[in-house]
Design a protein around this motif. Structure first.
Motif, short mmCIF file in Angstrom:
data_model
loop_
_atom_site.label_atom_id
_atom_site.label_comp_id
_atom_site.label_asym_id
_atom_site.label_seq_id
_atom_site.Cartn_x
_atom_site.Cartn_y
_atom_site.Cartn_z
N ILE A 117 0.86 -1.18 0.00
CA ILE A 117 0.00 0.00 0.00
C ILE A 117 0.90 1.23 0.00
CG2 ILE A 117 -1.88 1.23 1.13
CD1 ILE A 117 -2.64 -1.57 0.24
N LEU A 118 0.63 2.17 -0.90
CA LEU A 118 1.35 3.43 -0.94
C LEU A 118 0.46 4.53 -0.36
CD1 LEU A 118 3.72 5.26 -1.82
CD2 LEU A 118 2.59 5.46 -4.07
N TYR A 119 1.00 5.25 0.62
CA TYR A 119 0.24 6.33 1.26
C TYR A 119 0.95 7.64 0.94
CZ TYR A 119 -2.16 9.01 4.96
OH TYR A 119 -2.90 9.94 5.66
N VAL A 120 0.26 8.54 0.19
CA VAL A 120 0.83 9.84 -0.19
C VAL A 120 0.21 10.87 0.75
CG1 VAL A 120 1.21 11.49 -2.04
CG2 VAL A 120 0.94 9.04 -2.58
N GLU A 121 1.03 11.36 1.69
CA GLU A 121 0.54 12.25 2.75
C GLU A 121 1.71 13.09 3.27
OE1 GLU A 121 -1.17 14.37 4.96
OE2 GLU A 121 -2.69 12.77 4.99
N ASP A 122 1.44 14.38 3.54
CA ASP A 122 2.51 15.25 4.01
C ASP A 122 2.43 15.55 5.51
OD1 ASP A 122 0.13 16.78 3.53
OD2 ASP A 122 1.32 18.61 3.68
N ASN A 123 1.35 15.14 6.18
CA ASN A 123 1.19 15.44 7.60
C ASN A 123 1.80 14.32 8.44
OD1 ASN A 123 -0.36 15.25 10.29
ND2 ASN A 123 -0.95 17.28 9.54
N PRO A 124 2.83 14.63 9.26
CA PRO A 124 3.51 13.57 10.03
C PRO A 124 2.60 12.83 10.99
CG PRO A 124 4.82 15.58 10.01
CD PRO A 124 3.49 15.94 9.43
N THR A 125 1.65 13.55 11.61
CA THR A 125 0.74 12.89 12.56
C THR A 125 -0.12 11.87 11.85
OG1 THR A 125 0.69 14.90 13.92
CG2 THR A 125 -1.06 13.29 14.26
N ASN A 126 -0.65 12.24 10.70
CA ASN A 126 -1.49 11.30 9.95
C ASN A 126 -0.68 10.11 9.46
OD1 ASN A 126 -3.70 13.00 10.29
ND2 ASN A 126 -3.35 14.08 8.36
N ILE A 127 0.59 10.36 9.08
CA ILE A 127 1.45 9.26 8.62
C ILE A 127 1.67 8.26 9.75
CG2 ILE A 127 3.79 8.68 7.88
CD1 ILE A 127 3.82 11.33 6.32
N ARG A 128 2.02 8.79 10.94
CA ARG A 128 2.26 7.89 12.08
C ARG A 128 1.00 7.11 12.43
NH1 ARG A 128 5.13 12.43 13.98
NH2 ARG A 128 3.39 13.02 15.32
N LEU A 129 -0.17 7.73 12.31
CA LEU A 129 -1.42 7.04 12.63
C LEU A 129 -1.63 5.86 11.69
CD1 LEU A 129 -4.13 6.77 14.11
CD2 LEU A 129 -5.08 8.47 12.52
N LEU A 130 -1.48 6.09 10.39
CA LEU A 130 -1.71 4.98 9.46
C LEU A 130 -0.63 3.92 9.59
CD1 LEU A 130 -4.17 6.28 8.14
CD2 LEU A 130 -3.21 5.65 5.91
N GLN A 131 0.58 4.32 9.93
CA GLN A 131 1.63 3.33 10.14
C GLN A 131 1.27 2.40 11.30
OE1 GLN A 131 5.00 5.99 10.59
NE2 GLN A 131 5.76 5.53 8.51
N GLN A 132 0.72 2.99 12.36
CA GLN A 132 0.34 2.16 13.50
C GLN A 132 -0.88 1.31 13.18
OE1 GLN A 132 0.46 3.61 17.48
NE2 GLN A 132 1.76 5.38 16.96
N ILE A 133 -1.78 1.83 12.39
CA ILE A 133 -2.94 1.03 12.00
C ILE A 133 -2.49 -0.18 11.18
CG2 ILE A 133 -5.03 1.01 10.55
CD1 ILE A 133 -5.47 3.95 11.34
N PHE A 134 -1.66 0.06 10.17
CA PHE A 134 -1.24 -1.02 9.28
C PHE A 134 -0.34 -2.01 10.00
CE2 PHE A 134 -3.31 1.45 6.26
CZ PHE A 134 -3.34 0.83 5.02
N ALA A 135 0.32 -1.55 11.09
CA ALA A 135 1.17 -2.50 11.85
C ALA A 135 0.33 -3.59 12.47
CB ALA A 135 1.93 -1.72 12.92
N ARG A 136 -0.99 -3.34 12.66
CA ARG A 136 -1.88 -4.36 13.24
C ARG A 136 -2.27 -5.42 12.21
NH1 ARG A 136 -0.57 -0.17 16.67
NH2 ARG A 136 -1.60 -0.43 18.69
N TYR A 137 -1.96 -5.16 10.92
CA TYR A 137 -2.36 -6.10 9.87
C TYR A 137 -1.09 -6.54 9.13
CZ TYR A 137 -7.05 -4.35 10.77
OH TYR A 137 -8.24 -3.99 11.37
N PRO A 138 -0.55 -7.72 9.50
CA PRO A 138 0.73 -8.19 8.92
C PRO A 138 0.64 -8.44 7.42
CG PRO A 138 -0.31 -9.90 10.27
CD PRO A 138 -1.08 -8.65 10.52
N GLN A 139 -0.54 -8.61 6.87
CA GLN A 139 -0.64 -8.84 5.43
C GLN A 139 -0.31 -7.58 4.61
OE1 GLN A 139 -3.09 -9.18 7.73
NE2 GLN A 139 -4.66 -10.65 7.04
N LEU A 140 -0.31 -6.42 5.28
CA LEU A 140 -0.13 -5.16 4.57
C LEU A 140 1.23 -4.55 4.87
CD1 LEU A 140 -3.64 -3.54 5.28
CD2 LEU A 140 -2.96 -4.94 3.31
N SER A 141 1.88 -4.06 3.81
CA SER A 141 3.11 -3.29 3.99
C SER A 141 2.83 -1.88 3.47
CB SER A 141 4.27 -3.93 3.22
OG SER A 141 4.00 -3.97 1.84
#
Length: 668
Positions: A550-574
């Protein structure tokens, strides 16, 4: 011997007398039957003899004619206002020897007056002196009445025209040219006696010279169309006044046509509509300014929506992450969920306040459904309990046997209305007081939700001001915060849900506000229970077993960290991150991810431009792209869906919603 003739002179004379009597009788009958009054005036003796049906209709008998037999007696029966004029007419007749023809009022036997017309001539005797004047009278009262009615009608028309300030014009084919009233020229700044109007030139030509050049064709076309019988003559055009000022005129008219269909005359009016046109211009200018202000407001609301959603994205996003942690205590999970519910309630309010379509239409849509009142009361108590504790106020509910009663309402709006009543009951209470919420069944399947406080109450002489906007009943002079619009909004919300809001108050005792709402008896109880079940916060399952990029195009660091933590809960997704648009396009082409999550507000190139570039590229045109943005106005969502995104999600991100969309995109 000549025989004695049978001729008898006496017999012949007798026959002549009889014949004369018959003739006189016939003339008398004719005179009387004609309705005329006949008279003869001996100018030497001043004796007057008169007869005829006219006098009889005035009520005079033969005996009256014998008594009223002098010129003076007859003159006394002429209306005092007409005596001088009739004497002038008689003297003029005798001087010029022209037949006498005059009108005057004469008195009837009953004492009122009728109008009569007199026609007479005079016989002259020796020395060419007037001897006898003979004449006839006839009744013209009805004619005078008609003339008076016509004069009154004409005067009325003149008054109407003068009151309207319209100019009048007429055209006659047999007279040639137009006639314009004085008011028409006043519209142009002329006096009707100005030299320019008295030089003998056709006044229509003068008028046409004052018509604004660009409007002359319109004027001529409207006139030609009407004279051809194809349309009404009703045209608005500009005229250039004598001073150079440009004014607006509305010309209206109607032509009369002869049997062959040719116009023979036309009458119309010119109305000065300059002020109306200027008012229209002001309205158009105000409309343009309002549209500009509306656009500025839309831009402001859109910006505010984005700015408010950005921090909420972090608040709600991170609270959702706690659902994935299994090491929290039950109390901690409860606390986190209360934070999340409060954030979601705030988000819902932001959605409605910033929904431009709802604000502009002056109304807010509600979604009516069965609402469990006791549950709403409990949730509202959770919000206001800290406020009550700070003032030592006891907060409690008296539900009796209505704990499982449902009403038909909009859940968010009902909660908003009840929260406002509870907040007011606490703010305007006394320290150590109490606030009670009580449920009572009312007639017609209504449930009453009463919020009672023990505050200072509302003075009787000011209770009519309670629902006035921005009226805080002098509370603005205290340290109690508020805007004075809460109750107004609450009343509108309740009425939108087909309910009623009212109150009672007594000084030094307290105030009770209540909401009456229809109960949900018509809904099936099973469906009702299902609708009102607690929100399911269980993390959504990702229904794929393969590894996906999954590619996430985002410039806000807070939003980036949030989605990184969300996707960390799903090992099928990088998850791969691109913090600006050009890097995102590069990574999309080089990595060829299974899906792209794209923010809209990116520096340098916005999300729509990125989407357009990726869709035109053969390498990336088939990659599903999901929009994720804090731009959440209704038109933003509609634009996103129309632009070609697989889906358009708004911030704060709902993890379960995002996983649901990925399930659609990634399942093979």
């Amino acid at each position: 011997m000549i025989e004695h003739s049978s001729f008898n002179p006496l017999l012949t004379e007798s026959n002549d007398i009889e014949l004369l009597k018959l003739t006189l009788g016939r003339f008398k009958r004719i005179f009387n039957g004609s309705g005329y009054g006949f008279w003869e005036w001996d100018l030497t003796t001043q004796r007057m003899d008169w007869s005829g049906g006219f006098w009889e209709r005035l009520g005079y008998s033969d005996e009256d004619t014998k008594q009223i037999n002098s010129a003076q007696a007859v003159m006394e029966r002429i209306h005092p206002e007409d005596q001088d004029s009739i004497m002038d007419s008689i003297r003029n007749h005798l001087r010029t020897r022209q037949p006498l023809d005059a009108c005057y009022r004469i008195q009837t036997k009953a004492g009122d007056y009728v109008w009569t017309q007199i026609r007479a001539d005079t016989l002259y005797g020796e020395n060419n002196q007037p001897a006898v004047m003979s004449g006839v009278n006839f009744d013209i009262t009805e004619l005078k009445r008609v003339e008076a009615a016509l004069r009154e009608s004409e005067a009325r028309q003149v008054r109407i025209i003068q009151a309207s300030s319209d100019g009048i014009w007429e055209w006659y084919s047999d007279r040639g040219g137009f006639h314009f009233s004085h008011r028409c020229w006043e519209l142009l700044g002329y006096d009707d006696l100005d030299d320019v109007l008295t030089e003998g030139e056709d006044r229509l030509k003068i008028w046409r010279r004052h018509i604004f050049p660009q409007d002359l064709v319109k004027f001529d076309d409207a006139l030609a169309q009407h004279l051809a019988g194809r349309d009404f003559f009703d045209v608005e055009y500009r005229v250039v006044c004598r001073s150079g000022e440009i004014r607006w005129v509305r010309g209206r008219g109607k032509a009369v046509f002869n049997e062959s269909g040719k116009p023979v005359m036309m009458s119309g009016s010119n109305m000065d509509i300059t002020e109306v046109k200027r008012a229209e211009e002001r309205v158009l200018l105000a409309k343009e300014q309002a549209e500009k202000a509306n656009q500025a407001k839309s831009a402001f609301l859109s910006s505010m929506s984005h700015e408010l959603r950005t921090p909420l994205n972090a608040i709600l996003g991170y609270t959702q992450l706690f659902e994935y942690d299994g090491n929290l205590s039950r109390e901690q999970v409860t606390n986190i969920r209360e934070i999340r519910k409060a954030g979601e309630h705030l988000l819902q309010l932001i959605n409605d306040v910033l929904d431009l379509a709802k604000i502009e239409s002056g109304k807010m849509m509600v979604s009516l459904e069965p609402v469990l009142v006791s549950r709403v009361i409990k949730e509202c108590f959770t919000f206001v309990q800290p406020q009550a504790d700070a003032l030592g106020i006891r907060l409690y509910a008296t539900l009796a046997d209505q704990e499982k009663t449902y009403v038909v309402a909009d859940l968010v709006r009902f909660k908003q209305a009840l929260l406002n009543l509870l907040s007011n009951a606490i703010k305007y209470n006394i320290v150590g007081g109490e606030v009670e919420v009580r449920l009572d069944v009312q007639p017609m399947d209504q449930l009453r939700i009463t919020v009672r406080d023990t505050g200072r109450g509302i003075p009787a002489d000011r209770q009519h001001e309670v629902f006035q906007p921005f009226n805080r009943l002098s509370a603005e002079n205290s340290n109690i915060e508020g805007s004075g619009v809460g109750l107004v909004i609450t009343k509108q919300l309740v009425e939108m849900m087909h309910g009623n809001l009212d109150f009672s108050s007594a000084e030094a005792i307290g105030t009770s506000f209540w909401i009456d709402l229809p109960t949900a008896g018509e809904w099936n109880l099973a469906n009702t229970e299902n609708v009102q079940s607690h929100m399911d916060y269980t993390p959504a399952a990702l229904q794929i077993n393969r590894q996906c990029k999954i590619l996430y195009v985002e410039d806000n660091p807070t939003n980036i960290r949030l989605l990184q933590q969300i996707f960390a809960r799903y090992p099928q997704l990088s998850l791969d991150i691109a913090e600006e648009a050009f890097l995102g396009i590069y990574k999309a082409r080089s990595l060829l991810p299974d899906a792209i999550i794209l923010d809209i507000n990116l520096p340098g190139m916005d999300g729509y431009e990125v989407l357009n570039v990726l869709r035109r590229d053969d390498l990336t045109k088939e990659i599903p792209i999901i929009g994720l943005s804090a731009n959440a106005m209704p038109y933003d969502i509609e634009r996103g869906k129309s632009a070609g995104f697989f889906d358009y999600l708004t911030k704060p991100v709902q993890i379960n919603q995002l996983i649901g969309v990925l399930n659609q995109v990634l399942v093979e």
